[in-house]
Write a protein that holds these residues in place. Structure first.
Motif, PDB file in Angstrom:
ATOM      1  N   ALA A  43     -55.841  75.998  15.528  1.00  0.00           N
ATOM      2  CA  ALA A  43     -54.579  76.082  14.793  1.00  0.00           C
ATOM      3  C   ALA A  43     -54.089  74.683  14.449  1.00  0.00           C
ATOM      4  N   ALA A  44     -53.593  74.518  13.232  1.00  0.00           N
ATOM      5  CA  ALA A  44     -53.013  73.232  12.824  1.00  0.00           C
ATOM      6  C   ALA A  44     -51.543  73.148  13.182  1.00  0.00           C
ATOM      7  N   VAL A  45     -50.872  74.305  13.279  1.00  0.00           N
ATOM      8  CA  VAL A  45     -49.427  74.365  13.486  1.00  0.00           C
ATOM      9  C   VAL A  45     -49.122  75.302  14.652  1.00  0.00           C
ATOM     10  N   ALA A  46     -48.172  74.895  15.486  1.00  0.00           N
ATOM     11  CA  ALA A  46     -47.651  75.780  16.529  1.00  0.00           C
ATOM     12  C   ALA A  46     -46.189  76.085  16.217  1.00  0.00           C
ATOM     13  N   HIS A  47     -45.896  77.376  16.036  1.00  0.00           N
ATOM     14  CA  HIS A  47     -44.518  77.820  15.801  1.00  0.00           C
ATOM     15  C   HIS A  47     -43.918  78.211  17.146  1.00  0.00           C
ATOM     16  N   ILE A  48     -42.775  77.603  17.490  1.00  0.00           N
ATOM     17  CA  ILE A  48     -42.302  77.640  18.869  1.00  0.00           C
ATOM     18  C   ILE A  48     -40.884  78.180  18.981  1.00  0.00           C
ATOM     19  N   HIS A  49     -40.727  79.188  19.814  1.00  0.00           N
ATOM     20  CA  HIS A  49     -39.451  79.619  20.386  1.00  0.00           C
ATOM     21  C   HIS A  49     -39.455  79.187  21.852  1.00  0.00           C
ATOM     22  N   LEU A  64     -34.518  73.075  26.659  1.00  0.00           N
ATOM     23  CA  LEU A  64     -35.796  73.775  26.798  1.00  0.00           C
ATOM     24  C   LEU A  64     -36.737  73.402  25.655  1.00  0.00           C
ATOM     25  N   PHE A  65     -36.210  73.364  24.440  1.00  0.00           N
ATOM     26  CA  PHE A  65     -37.030  72.913  23.309  1.00  0.00           C
ATOM     27  C   PHE A  65     -37.530  71.491  23.536  1.00  0.00           C
ATOM     28  N   LYS A  66     -36.630  70.627  24.016  1.00  0.00           N
ATOM     29  CA  LYS A  66     -37.004  69.221  24.216  1.00  0.00           C
ATOM     30  C   LYS A  66     -38.140  69.111  25.229  1.00  0.00           C
ATOM     31  N   GLU A  67     -38.081  69.891  26.302  1.00  0.00           N
ATOM     32  CA  GLU A  67     -39.151  69.826  27.294  1.00  0.00           C
ATOM     33  C   GLU A  67     -40.477  70.287  26.706  1.00  0.00           C
ATOM     34  N   VAL A  68     -40.450  71.373  25.943  1.00  0.00           N
ATOM     35  CA  VAL A  68     -41.685  71.864  25.321  1.00  0.00           C
ATOM     36  C   VAL A  68     -42.261  70.812  24.377  1.00  0.00           C
ATOM     37  N   VAL A  69     -41.418  70.275  23.494  1.00  0.00           N
ATOM     38  CA  VAL A  69     -41.887  69.303  22.505  1.00  0.00           C
ATOM     39  C   VAL A  69     -42.418  68.048  23.189  1.00  0.00           C
ATOM     40  N   ILE A  81     -45.753  70.535  14.974  1.00  0.00           N
ATOM     41  CA  ILE A  81     -44.737  71.306  15.692  1.00  0.00           C
ATOM     42  C   ILE A  81     -43.773  71.936  14.693  1.00  0.00           C
ATOM     43  N   ASN A  82     -43.637  73.246  14.789  1.00  0.00           N
ATOM     44  CA  ASN A  82     -42.758  74.036  13.928  1.00  0.00           C
ATOM     45  C   ASN A  82     -41.807  74.790  14.851  1.00  0.00           C
ATOM     46  N   MET A 121     -36.571  66.653  16.308  1.00  0.00           N
ATOM     47  CA  MET A 121     -37.125  66.182  15.035  1.00  0.00           C
ATOM     48  C   MET A 121     -38.577  66.614  14.836  1.00  0.00           C
ATOM     49  N   PRO A 122     -38.817  67.923  14.780  1.00  0.00           N
ATOM     50  CA  PRO A 122     -40.179  68.400  14.504  1.00  0.00           C
ATOM     51  C   PRO A 122     -40.538  68.135  13.046  1.00  0.00           C
ATOM     52  N   GLU A 123     -41.781  68.349  12.713  1.00  0.00           N
ATOM     53  CA  GLU A 123     -42.189  68.200  11.318  1.00  0.00           C
ATOM     54  C   GLU A 123     -41.739  69.383  10.470  1.00  0.00           C
TER      55      GLU A 123
END
Length: 296
Positions: A43-49, A64-69, A81-82, A121-123
């Motif tokens: 996969a080129a992109v990961a879409h994240i909740h 939580l988002f910050k820790e994942v990223v 990162i999406n 600041m994801p892409e």
């Protein structure tokens, strides 16, 4: 036909799937690991909740988002990162007074819906382009024109590419209006979302109609849910689009066989390759999608 396909993996979502499969990631570490697994599968992109680590329910907590990223960025695996920006639009009318919000309502303004985007600041981030009856209950997802215009303006200022999530033709109509108002940077990027009750049905005919209403210069992808995930992936490639798979939309690899994110990515890429195409890598995808920081 699209011969150079961007594969996105939506690794967890916010739906009630954690009790149905042990492979649906819950904690920030599990979600980051799932994104890395998907990237290593192609996969080129990961879409994240993100999810509340204690309850498994969908969350919009910026920390939580910050820790994942941070976990993904600190790994040795490249992936675009999406992040979802769809949380905070849930309205459930009170059973005794429908004019008031009931249990399950979570309504916030555009700046708060994007708090984690500004932090991380994801892409790419998703932008759900309209209101929708969500399922057979009383839940409504609300995304009004002023809210969407403000979110589009902020993401444009930050250099984050909005993935314009469209669940029916009216959403495409309004997305095109935002493009006409120069709120969306060229070229626009669409995700045609099929099969969500009660948005557009998942069929080849529906996908073609929606694809034909997109701006000529738009890049686009599409997905179906449950057993239609792979058929809709194949249809998207045949029509010139990109694809999305992952446990957000479907938890099975085969009938009765629970999947991992990596297995779903592998299956999608097998289909793409049998059709004569290939899954492109993150560096190539950044150029194709004209993301921030793309280098030729």
């Amino acid at each position: 036909m699209n011969y150079d396909v961007v594969v996105t993996c939506a690794v967890t979502g916010a739906g009630d799937t954690t009790g149905r499969s042990p492979h649906v990631p819950i904690t920030p570490k599990q979600i980051a690991d799932a994104a890395i697994e998907a990237a290593k599968a192609g996969a080129a992109v990961a879409h994240i909740h993100v999810r509340d680590p204690e309850t498994g329910k969908g969350s919009r907590a910026p920390e939580l988002f910050k820790e994942v990223v941070d976990r993904i960025r600190n790994s040795d695996t490249d992936v675009i990162i999406n992040l979802t920006a769809g949380m905070g639009g849930d309205w459930v009318p009170d059973a005794h007074n429908p004019a008031m919000p009931g249990p399950g309502t979570d309504m916030i303004g555009p700046e708060e819906r994007l708090a984690h985007i500004k932090e991380c600041m994801p892409e790419i981030c998703s932008l759900d382009c309209g209101t929708l009856n969500f399922g057979d209950g009383d839940e409504i997802y609300i995304s009004t024109p002023p809210t969407l215009r403000k979110m589009a303006e902020l993401t444009c200022n930050w250099g984050v590419k909005p993935e314009l999530e469209v669940f029916e033709l009216g959403h495409i109509r309004f997305a095109r209006q935002m493009i006409a108002e120069s709120l969306i940077a060229d070229p626009p990027m669409f995700q045609i979302c099929l099969g969500i009750p009660w948005g557009a049905d998942q069929s080849v005919d529906t996908m073609k109609v929606m694809k034909d209403h997109l701006p000529p210069d738009a890049s686009w992808a599409s997905f179906g849910i449950s057993r239609m995930q792979m058929p809709m992936a194949a249809a998207a490639v045949a029509m010139g689009g990109n694809v999305r798979v992952g446990l957000e939309d479907n938890i099975y690899l085969d009938r009765g066989v629970l999947a991992t994110n990596g297995q779903l990515v592998t299956r999608a890429i097998e289909i793409i390759e049998r059709m004569g195409g290939r899954a492109i890598n993150p560096a190539e995808a950044r150029i194709k999608l004209k993301l921030r920081g793309a280098t030729e």
